[in-house]
Scaffold this active site. Structure first.
Site, PDB file in Angstrom:
ATOM      1  CB  SER A 146      -0.963  -0.051   1.188  1.00  0.00           C
ATOM      2  OG  SER A 146      -1.985   0.903   1.026  1.00  0.00           O
ATOM      3  CG  ASP A 222      -7.165  -3.215  -2.407  1.00  0.00           C
ATOM      4  OD1 ASP A 222      -7.729  -2.336  -1.730  1.00  0.00           O
ATOM      5  OD2 ASP A 222      -5.946  -3.420  -2.404  1.00  0.00           O
ATOM      6  CG  HIS A 254      -5.564  -2.588   0.972  1.00  0.00           C
ATOM      7  ND1 HIS A 254      -4.960  -2.329  -0.253  1.00  0.00           N
ATOM      8  CD2 HIS A 254      -4.937  -1.769   1.872  1.00  0.00           C
ATOM      9  CE1 HIS A 254      -4.026  -1.397  -0.086  1.00  0.00           C
ATOM     10  NE2 HIS A 254      -3.978  -1.049   1.184  1.00  0.00           N
TER      11      HIS A 254
END
Lengths: 277, 277
Positions: A146, A222, A254
């Site tokens: 991320s 996600d 995610h």
């Protein structure tokens, strides 16, 4: 440098250490896994940069990376994601301030006195790690998740020659065009968007690419995918003919459940370049 | 159907057969590999569509697919790339006419009497193969190279439910925007570009995608890469969150040396879906 803890782990040692940071003007904490092979001499090192809200600890306990690092005889470093503590600026939002350093050197108040995460991760921490542990600075690779995927990709492309390979799980891929990016780059670097370009993986890919292989995994479910913009990086990578692999993993979200599911592939991917002499 | 040749190959049989084709109104030749397991009952089948200038023979002798098809107990079909023979229209260019059918049903003269390659590969040949050999029509996948990658991707997306997985080596990915495409689609289908859209993998990906996994390999030193436009398909795949993998393979060109280098991965990829009950 002060030892916080050391635990035996897959035949090696998972440590946590703190030190006074010159870059961030505060104490900083990091995790470091050393495989058994480090007892006999320097081992290659793989950096793991974490995402929003994380400390040094999240990946260390949830990503499942040590098993594979042990198998390949590779050290892992888990830096924190921002300066912390009293006297360090913060924001009520989860995505700005402490836990959200975005791997840049802030030039704007109130962030600039402490938020120098680029220098910390790219310059200061490597010196500390190589001075204190049996790691081989000639054999480094980097990965992240991320916001940490953003950090890994931008550092790999800006520090050509430093890292042999780079990989990312669900990276923030085009922050200059996303609400995960514009807000923070504006706060830390100011309104001049020219200053942001060096911190956008898709723009760096268009401009110069990376002199080594890249692996990107992205979950199709996600919950933040619209903020991540993986399609922009995909187009840029393929248009540049970048040595790389992109995988859309159906059904994954995610979370660290996603990261852990593909960690074996990522460490194996890096091991291939790290063990090349 | 007439047998041209049969050779023992990796424990199975590599055959070549001819038959009178209703779709193409001429004799057509195809290659078929049957693994040893076919002696005991129907086996899954993997279609391989070839590129410009190829016959049924090129992939059969140069792609190295039989070794892996034998390992996984999968049949391979190698269709020709166009109708052929006296009385069949042709062009002096290597990329139009015989050897360049583009996997479409021609509606324009002089091509329409014989160039019905979509119907031939999608309808007629499957019937012939399943009627004459121990293959399981409920377990099919498809792959292809270059023009054949275009054919594989467009058929997989247009015939949803038929193929469990699709893969391509250096596919012509956006023919409606390439000189490998506009010339041929215009010749075979006429100037109305609306008729072309069903034969462009990137447009089909944007419109609906594929209900299964996709694997794409592309060589970074492919001499035709500017005609293939893999970046357009990459963007479309990731924007759709398509279950898929794209790999830019550094240093590889457009040849069968490239195809053979990654054939093991492609057959293993298809085997995973084909052996799922």
């Amino acid at each position: 440098m002060k030892k916080v803890s050391e635990n035996k782990c897959f035949g090696g040692v998972q440590g946590v250490y703190t030190h006074a940071s010159d870059a961030c003007s505060c104490d900083m904490t990091f995790g470091l896994f050393l495989p058994e092979e480090a007892e006999d001499g320097p081992v290659p090192v793989l950096w793991y940069l974490s995402g929003l809200t994380c400390t040094h600890e999240n990946a260390m306990v949830k990503a499942g990376a040590q098993e594979w690092a042990a198998e390949y005889g590779i050290a892992l470093v888990f830096p924190d994601t921002s300066p912390r503590g009293e006297g360090v600026a913060d924001d009520e939002a989860y995505d700005l301030g402490q836990g959200a350093g975005f791997y840049v050197n802030a030039t704007q108040e109130p962030w600039s006195p402490h938020f120098q995460m680029w220098d910390y991760v790219a310059e200061e921490l490597p010196k500390i790690v190589t001075a204190n542990f049996a790691v081989d600075e000639a054999r480094q690779s980097i990965m992240g998740h991320s916001m940490g995927g953003h950090g890994a990709l931008t550092m790999a492309m800006q520090l050509q020659g430093r890292f042999r390979s780079v990989s990312a799980f669900a990276p923030i891929a085009n922050p200059t065009r996303s609400d995960w990016g514009r807000k923070q780059l504006s706060a830390y670097l100011g309104e001049d968007e020219m200053a942001w370009a060096g911190h956008d993986a898709s723009l760096l890919m268009r401009a110069e690419g990376f002199d080594g292989p890249i692996l990107i995994d992205q979950g199709s479910e996600d919950q933040f995918i619209d903020l991540l913009k993986p399609e922009v990086l995909a187009e840029a990578m393929v248009a540049r003919r970048q040595n790389g692999r992109l995988r859309m993993q159906p059904g994954y979200d995610h979370s660290y459940f996603f990261v852990a599911s593909f960690m074996a592939d990522h460490v194996a991917f890096h091991a291939e370049t790290l063990h090349r002499r």
